[in-house]
Scaffold this motif. Structure first.
Motif, PDB file in Angstrom:
ATOM      1  N   ARG A 272       0.793  -1.238   0.000  1.00  0.00           N
ATOM      2  CA  ARG A 272       0.000   0.000   0.000  1.00  0.00           C
ATOM      3  C   ARG A 272       0.825   1.288   0.000  1.00  0.00           C
ATOM      4  N   MET A 273       2.167   1.161   0.028  1.00  0.00           N
ATOM      5  CA  MET A 273       2.986   2.365   0.180  1.00  0.00           C
ATOM      6  C   MET A 273       3.405   2.971  -1.165  1.00  0.00           C
ATOM      7  N   ASP A 274       3.623   4.296  -1.140  1.00  0.00           N
ATOM      8  CA  ASP A 274       4.184   4.973  -2.311  1.00  0.00           C
ATOM      9  C   ASP A 274       5.707   4.952  -2.260  1.00  0.00           C
ATOM     10  N   ILE A 275       6.234   5.078  -1.023  1.00  0.00           N
ATOM     11  CA  ILE A 275       7.689   5.068  -0.835  1.00  0.00           C
ATOM     12  C   ILE A 275       7.976   4.176   0.373  1.00  0.00           C
ATOM     13  N   VAL A 276       9.016   3.364   0.253  1.00  0.00           N
ATOM     14  CA  VAL A 276       9.410   2.480   1.361  1.00  0.00           C
ATOM     15  C   VAL A 276      10.845   2.833   1.735  1.00  0.00           C
ATOM     16  N   SER A 277      11.103   2.988   3.037  1.00  0.00           N
ATOM     17  CA  SER A 277      12.467   3.253   3.501  1.00  0.00           C
ATOM     18  C   SER A 277      12.905   2.106   4.402  1.00  0.00           C
ATOM     19  N   VAL A 278      14.029   1.487   4.051  1.00  0.00           N
ATOM     20  CA  VAL A 278      14.529   0.348   4.838  1.00  0.00           C
ATOM     21  C   VAL A 278      15.494   0.885   5.891  1.00  0.00           C
ATOM     22  N   ASN A 279      15.144   0.661   7.153  1.00  0.00           N
ATOM     23  CA  ASN A 279      15.961   1.187   8.249  1.00  0.00           C
ATOM     24  C   ASN A 279      16.196   0.176   9.365  1.00  0.00           C
ATOM     25  N   CYS A 280      16.031  -1.108   9.053  1.00  0.00           N
ATOM     26  CA  CYS A 280      16.262  -2.113  10.101  1.00  0.00           C
ATOM     27  C   CYS A 280      17.691  -2.642   9.984  1.00  0.00           C
TER      28      CYS A 280
END
Ligand code: DGY
Length: 329
Positions: free
Chosen positions: A206-214
């Motif tokens: 459902r996202m427009d932008i995904v940021s990976v921070n794990c």
């Protein structure tokens, strides 16, 4: 117990002021030309050091650690991530491991935000066009990107850095969504107006932008898998300032080439410093050389933390930034 003036082997060139202070405090073996240590050099270093100061480019696996001498008692990593160190093998040999958390948070979040802006707005493409003489003047239909304001940002891993990204992103009009092992306290959720998704699959879809921070751990290796990339929208972008291993880079490359997702901003890669050559051919990606934390201020603070960890340990106290095996699993 390590003696008062331990032999400290530093595997990469650190800021001058940090190296000087280390020289004042310890017996230090510096790497003046900053070459990345080979496996043989690492084995040699763990064999003679009381304290090793590695960085993210040193692979301290069980095989290397099992060749360490009796002397090695502390690995004071000049890094926040310690996925390059086999923490259980270190523990079994009675070696304490420390890292440098907290001091890279804001710098890394800045770079994640920079990528979040750069990819949909085609910043790097525009810059290349100007440099290469491809700009023929303003046009109503040229270099059109996508608006940031009003879009949904899904943050994978809502620790310190994820939250710092969320704070910035709110200022750019993004609504905040997140997936995390543990749900945040409701005060933080309220402050960030953040929506928690227990299911990563559902959030990605459902996202427009995904940021990976794990962090990269055995549990997050290829967390963004081929299957999950297929769940994302064709209009969606993904940025990664964490570790390359969290995304299946081959699958990502295919997804970008086929238009299955719209673009990516990558500061980290699965086989650094190698980058999938097919990624280099794509216009819809912004590629950076693992530089999200690269500020003079940040490097100085990392060095200060390394010194504090070594000094406290040598003085017989618990170092403040001890990493507990399994902490990030
Ligand atoms: C770290 O310290 O883990 C960073 O990735 C270095 O940039």
């Amino acid at each position: 117990m390590v003696q008062n003036s331990p032999t400290v082997v530093v595997t990469r060139k650190l800021p001058d002021a940090i190296e000087t202070r280390m020289m004042e405090l310890f017996e230090v073996d510096l790497n003046l030309d900053d070459h990345p240590f080979s496996r043989e050099e690492l084995v040699d270093a763990v064999g003679r050091a009381d304290v090793l100061v590695p960085t993210v480019t040193d692979r301290l696996d069980a095989n290397v650690l099992n060749q360490s001498g009796e002397k090695l008692r502390l690995i004071a990593s000049f890094s926040t991530g310690v996925d390059n160190v086999d923490l259980r093998a270190a523990e079994q040999r009675g070696i304490t491991v420390t890292n440098t958390p907290g001091v890279l948070t804001e710098d890394t979040a800045d770079m994640a935000m920079a990528l979040i802006l750069a990819v949909p707005r085609r910043l790097a493409e525009g810059e290349r066009a100007v440099r290469h003489g491809d700009w023929k003047g303003w046009s109503p239909t040229w270099m059109l990107g996508h608006r940031i304001w009003g879009k949904r940002l899904g943050i994978v891993g809502m620790g310190r850095i994820g939250q710092a990204v969320a704070r910035r992103a709110r200022g750019f009009g993004l609504s905040i969504h997140y997936h995390n092992r543990n749900r945040l306290h409701e005060d933080i959720e309220n402050e960030l107006e953040a929506t928690y998704w227990e299911s990563l699959d559902q959030m990605l879809a459902r996202m427009d932008i995904v940021s990976v921070n794990c962090p990269h751990t055995p549990a997050t290796f290829h967390l963004v898998s081929e299957r999950r990339l297929k769940l994302m929208q064709p209009r969606a972008y993904i940025v990664n300032t964490s570790r390359g291993e969290v995304i299946n880079e081959d699958a990502l490359t295919r997804a970008l080439r086929s238009g299955q997702i719209a673009g990516a901003g990558l500061d980290v890669f699965e086989h650094e410093p190698a980058v999938n050559p097919k990624l280099l051919e794509l216009d819809n990606v912004v590629l950076l050389p693992h530089m999200a934390s690269a500020t003079i201020e940040g490097r100085m603070e990392m060095g200060e933390l390394v010194i504090i960890n070594i000094k406290t340990f040598v003085d017989g106290h618990a170092p403040p930034n001890r990493v507990i095996p399994g902490e990030f699993d």
